[in-house]
Design an enzyme around this catalytic site. Structure first.
Site, PDB file in Angstrom:
ATOM      1  CB  THR A 315     -11.215 -48.981  -7.844  1.00  0.00           C
ATOM      2  OG1 THR A 315     -11.387 -49.185  -6.451  1.00  0.00           O
ATOM      3  CG2 THR A 315     -12.227 -47.956  -8.315  1.00  0.00           C
ATOM      4  NE  ARG A 316     -13.217 -56.241  -4.782  1.00  0.00           N
ATOM      5  CZ  ARG A 316     -12.293 -56.597  -3.895  1.00  0.00           C
ATOM      6  NH1 ARG A 316     -11.015 -56.676  -4.243  1.00  0.00           N
ATOM      7  NH2 ARG A 316     -12.611 -56.892  -2.658  1.00  0.00           N
ATOM      8  CG  HIS A 320     -10.292 -44.243   1.613  1.00  0.00           C
ATOM      9  ND1 HIS A 320     -11.461 -43.720   2.100  1.00  0.00           N
ATOM     10  CD2 HIS A 320     -10.461 -45.583   1.564  1.00  0.00           C
ATOM     11  CE1 HIS A 320     -12.303 -44.714   2.364  1.00  0.00           C
ATOM     12  NE2 HIS A 320     -11.721 -45.849   2.041  1.00  0.00           N
ATOM     13  CG  HIS A 323      -7.441 -45.465  -3.222  1.00  0.00           C
ATOM     14  ND1 HIS A 323      -8.093 -45.465  -2.022  1.00  0.00           N
ATOM     15  CD2 HIS A 323      -7.023 -46.725  -3.426  1.00  0.00           C
ATOM     16  CE1 HIS A 323      -8.086 -46.673  -1.522  1.00  0.00           C
ATOM     17  NE2 HIS A 323      -7.438 -47.468  -2.344  1.00  0.00           N
ATOM     18  N   GLY A 408      -1.668 -52.896  -9.663  1.00  0.00           N
ATOM     19  CA  GLY A 408      -0.976 -52.830  -8.373  1.00  0.00           C
ATOM     20  C   GLY A 408      -0.619 -54.186  -7.843  1.00  0.00           C
ATOM     21  NE  ARG A 409       2.795 -56.035  -1.772  1.00  0.00           N
ATOM     22  CZ  ARG A 409       2.213 -56.916  -0.987  1.00  0.00           C
ATOM     23  NH1 ARG A 409       0.905 -56.904  -0.827  1.00  0.00           N
ATOM     24  NH2 ARG A 409       2.929 -57.808  -0.339  1.00  0.00           N
ATOM     25  CG  ASP A 410      -3.455 -59.685  -3.956  1.00  0.00           C
ATOM     26  OD1 ASP A 410      -3.491 -60.613  -4.773  1.00  0.00           O
ATOM     27  OD2 ASP A 410      -4.152 -59.649  -2.924  1.00  0.00           O
ATOM     28  CB  ALA A 412      -8.444 -58.814  -9.768  1.00  0.00           C
ATOM     29  CB  VAL A 553     -39.373 -72.589   8.002  1.00  0.00           C
ATOM     30  CG1 VAL A 553     -39.107 -72.572   6.506  1.00  0.00           C
ATOM     31  CG2 VAL A 553     -38.768 -71.360   8.650  1.00  0.00           C
ATOM     32  NE  ARG A 554     -38.468 -79.346   6.546  1.00  0.00           N
ATOM     33  CZ  ARG A 554     -38.340 -79.786   5.301  1.00  0.00           C
ATOM     34  NH1 ARG A 554     -39.409 -80.033   4.591  1.00  0.00           N
ATOM     35  NH2 ARG A 554     -37.160 -79.977   4.774  1.00  0.00           N
ATOM     36  NE  ARG A 568     -32.901 -83.871   4.467  1.00  0.00           N
ATOM     37  CZ  ARG A 568     -33.203 -84.199   5.729  1.00  0.00           C
ATOM     38  NH1 ARG A 568     -33.152 -83.298   6.675  1.00  0.00           N
ATOM     39  NH2 ARG A 568     -33.560 -85.426   6.027  1.00  0.00           N
ATOM     40  CB  ILE A 594     -31.751 -80.287  10.208  1.00  0.00           C
ATOM     41  CG1 ILE A 594     -32.843 -80.771  11.169  1.00  0.00           C
ATOM     42  CG2 ILE A 594     -30.565 -81.249  10.232  1.00  0.00           C
ATOM     43  CD1 ILE A 594     -33.403 -82.149  10.834  1.00  0.00           C
ATOM     44  CB  ALA A 595     -29.111 -76.108   7.745  1.00  0.00           C
TER      45      ALA A 595
END
Ligand code: PPS
Length: 690
Positions: A315-316, A320, A323, A408-410, A412, A553-554, A568, A594-595
């Site tokens: 589990t990750r 509850h 489970h 289980g289902r799906d 990972a 920042v610059r 950049r 600008i990013a």
């Protein structure tokens, strides 16, 4: 008189193995004693020693002291220790084959014991010790010193996770980072070159520059992020992988919405190195030490408490009541004990942090009947590769001494792809696992979706609910919404201790930190709107607000940087780092660079979303309008070629595809624009409505 040469006729490899083992065991013994232990003459020993020095396997040094018989001290080099580890395996294998033949002769049967290679993992008793890649404590001390002179690779967090499981046997039968031949087999057919099932490429990705500095056959030191040498590796292979093919074959699509594909293209180095690993020490963990176990520690624990059948639950997420019900049922169904085996290495970006989760698991552990269940933390870096990942998880749990595994289902699953569809079918993982069950070496236990039946006040598998009864369920998304908004979470759904923990680390969104990230052309109005927004947020109070404007920042953070793509990106990553720290600590960060590059904005989003919301605001003023306004006179200079690489004029800008908000400034005043952002923040629950 010279001793009779009892072992002189042994194959060369065995002689070398015995020599290395002896020198490792008794590095200070006299030559006579060593020759005696090996059953060879002094002359033969000297020949062997010379050959071993020439091959770079040992070093011989003079020893000071009165005893002339102990004139030399021997030490295995990095390569010598690695060779010894490899020869040990081969020696064992040959011995098993000899016993096999003997057994066959004695019993008259065709074949008795099988050679190590031929044994399927199923036949390995699940509780017998599993091979590790570590050298002995003494060798490790010596290796650590000699490895100090080697070229070093600083491992990434993911590589540290991989290395830990390689060294402690969690990734058995791997002996190191994959060679090119093994990698090709794994990518295309889920098999190592010798045919063994292995679904996941475990590769040492490095930069081109580092790869170019390495020669094939060279030993390198693998260091953690503090510079501690964890292992050495003999580089046998170096190649440039086809990452598109890897993405398609292993993860099902070359789509960067998949976290591992994104990692492959944007984080992993361009070149892979492969080769056997010699383990020196485990990565250091300061958190939950008592809850971390190597495969051999878990096997020893199961032996000690007398558990024969063990079902593992991967589990990750926090656990509850549903489970707890499903895991306990699974264990009962196969009459096994239960191992809760959560991943604490690297999981899906945005998951609940492992500190919180472990506190929750500890609370749930008390709810199982005594002595039926245990919990151990697994420092795995997940790839979210669905079916292949399930097979991989199974192999890892087999190595940790388990006999059954809940899929289980799906399993990972990585979430939706860039078309909004699931990457894998819901039962693909179960099907692939079932197909390879015998080779994986443990049995799959079906994961039942459990739901709460109101009339019965208890949990049932979804397909066994009595007709007409009312089913209650709260999805993961709904739970997150309730936590975010501070809403009720009923007791039938979770344990009060778990809810308290989750609330402690996930306060309602209106109390969490977040980042507003403005992006747009120079002169689009980012800074002006950002300033207005800052003042409005400060007026509301409650959380500290920091403005990270492009120009500021610059001046303060990035004064040495120019405007190449590389610079950049570095500038934006720095802004992202500061914003993520502010967000983590409950503040509001407003960024206004600008990013111009979408991939960099995405990376910053990921960094920040680990701690709080990331609100991307595209200030969509057209380049024509920005140039017409030309507040700083920069566009004129850019047109005249006096400023190079100017965004929108002579440098690219990736228009954000799905920003949280897009602001058109051309017919709106600053107040209105800032107000639009406030409304968006309010609708996301980030600021409480007034
Ligand atoms: S970036 O791309 O995000 O790192 O740029 P940023 O840090 O926001 O800096 C942009 C400000 O630097 C001035 N300037 C330039 N902008 C774009 N391209 C080039 N070549 C350039 N040279 C200088 C410009 O004033 C930008 O300020 P803003 O506030 O965006 O107008």
């Amino acid at each position: 008189m010279a001793p009779p040469e009892t072992h002189a006729a042994l194959p060369e490899e065995d002689q070398l193995f015995r020599l290395l083992r002896q020198l490792d065991l008794a590095p200070d013994a006299s030559q006579r004693a060593t020759a005696q232990a090996l059953g060879v003459s002094l002359g033969t020993l000297n020949n062997h020693l010379r050959a071993a020095v020439a091959a770079g396997l040992i070093t011989i040094s003079e020893r000071a002291g009165p005893d002339r018989r102990q004139r030399f001290a021997y030490a295995l080099t990095t390569r010598g220790a690695a060779t010894k580890a490899r020869l040990t395996d081969r020696f064992l294998e040959r011995k098993l084959a000899e016993y096999d033949a003997l057994h066959a002769e004695l019993t008259g049967t065709e074949s008795g014991l099988l050679s190590l290679k031929k044994r399927t993992p199923l036949m390995l008793p699940n509780l017998a010790p599993i091979p590790e890649l570590y050298v002995s404590y003494d060798s490790a001390q010596k290796l650590k010193v000699s490895a100090g002179d080697l070229v070093s690779h600083d491992l990434t967090p993911r590589q540290i996770c991989d290395l830990e499981l390689l060294m402690n046997g969690g990734f058995f039968p791997l002996k190191g980072f994959l060679s090119e031949e093994d990698y090709t087999g794994v990518v295309n057919d889920m098999r190592l070159a010798d045919g063994t099932l292995w679904p996941m490429p475990i590769t040492l990705d490095v930069s081109e520059k580092f790869a170019d500095s390495i020669e094939i056959g060279q030993d390198i030191a693998l260091r953690d992020q503090e510079g501690v040498i964890l292992a050495t590796m003999t580089v046998t292979d170096r190649w440039v992988p086809n990452k598109v093919l890897e993405a398609e074959k292993v993860f099902g699509a070359d789509d960067i919405a998949h976290p591992a594909v994104n990692y492959l293209h944007h984080k992993a180095g361009a070149v892979y190195l492969g080769g056997p690993v010699t383990g020196i020490q485990q990565p250091v963990h300061y958190d939950f030490r008592a809850r971390r176990d190597t495969p051999n520690e878990l096997r020893a624990y199961f032996r000690k408490v007398g558990w024969r059948k063990i079902v593992a639950f991967q589990t990750r997420n926090p656990l509850h009541r549903a489970h707890q019900e499903l895991t306990f049922r699974a264990a009962r169904e196969v009459q096994a004990n239960l191992l809760i085996h959560p991943v604490v290495g690297m999981t899906k970006p945005g998951d609940v942090d492992h500190f919180t989760r472990v506190r929750c698991y500890e609370a749930v552990l008390d709810k199982y009947p005594q002595a039926t269940t245990t919990m151990s933390l697994l420092n795995l870096a997940m790839r979210m590769a669905g079916p292949r990942e399930a097979v991989w998880h199974g192999i890892i749990r087999r190595n940790h001494g388990c006999t059954h595994f809940i899929v289980g289902r799906d399993h990972a699953g990585p979430g939706k792809n860039s078309q909004g569809k699931d990457f894998y079918g819901p039962y693909d993982a179960q099907e692939l696992f079932k197909k390879h069950e015998a080779e994986i070496g443990l049995e799959m236990v079906d994961f039942k979706h459990m739901v709460y039946v109101q009339e019965k006040a208890q949990y049932y598998p979804a397909n066994e609910v009595p007709a007409g009864d009312t089913v209650l369920d709260i999805s993961g998304t709904e739970l997150r919404r309730r936590l975010r908004e501070g809403l009720d979470i009923p007791e039938w759904f979770s344990f009060p201790e778990v809810v308290t923990e989750l609330r402690r680390t996930s306060p309602p969104r209106s109390k969490q930190g977040f980042t507003v990230f403005f992006t747009g052309f120079s002169g689009s109005g980012k800074s002006t709107i950002a300033n207005a927004l800052m003042v409005k947020l400060m007026e509301m109070g409650g959380r500290p607000v920091t403005l990270l404007d492009g120009d500021i920042v610059r001046k303060n953070l990035s004064s040495e940087l120019g405007f190449s793509k590389e610079h950049r990106d570095l500038n934006i990553r720095r802004i992202g780092y500061v914003a993520s720290e502010i967000t983590k600590n409950g503040g509001i960060a407003i960024c206004a660079p600008i990013a111009p590059y979408a991939t960099t904005r995405r990376a910053v989003r990921e960094d920040i979303e680990a701690f709080g919301a990331f609100v991307e605001v595209h200030v969509a003023t057209s380049i024509e309008e920005c140039e017409r306004r030309d507040r700083k006179g920069l566009y004129k200079l850019a047109r005249e070629g006096k400023i190079k690489e100017f965004t929108g004029i002579s440098d690219p800008y990736d228009v954000p595809e799905h920003p949280e908000l897009r602001i058109e400034t051309e017919n709106a005043d600053v107040d209105t624009c800032a107000h639009q952002v406030l409304l968006m923040l309010e609708s996301m629950g980030l600021i409480a409505a007034h």
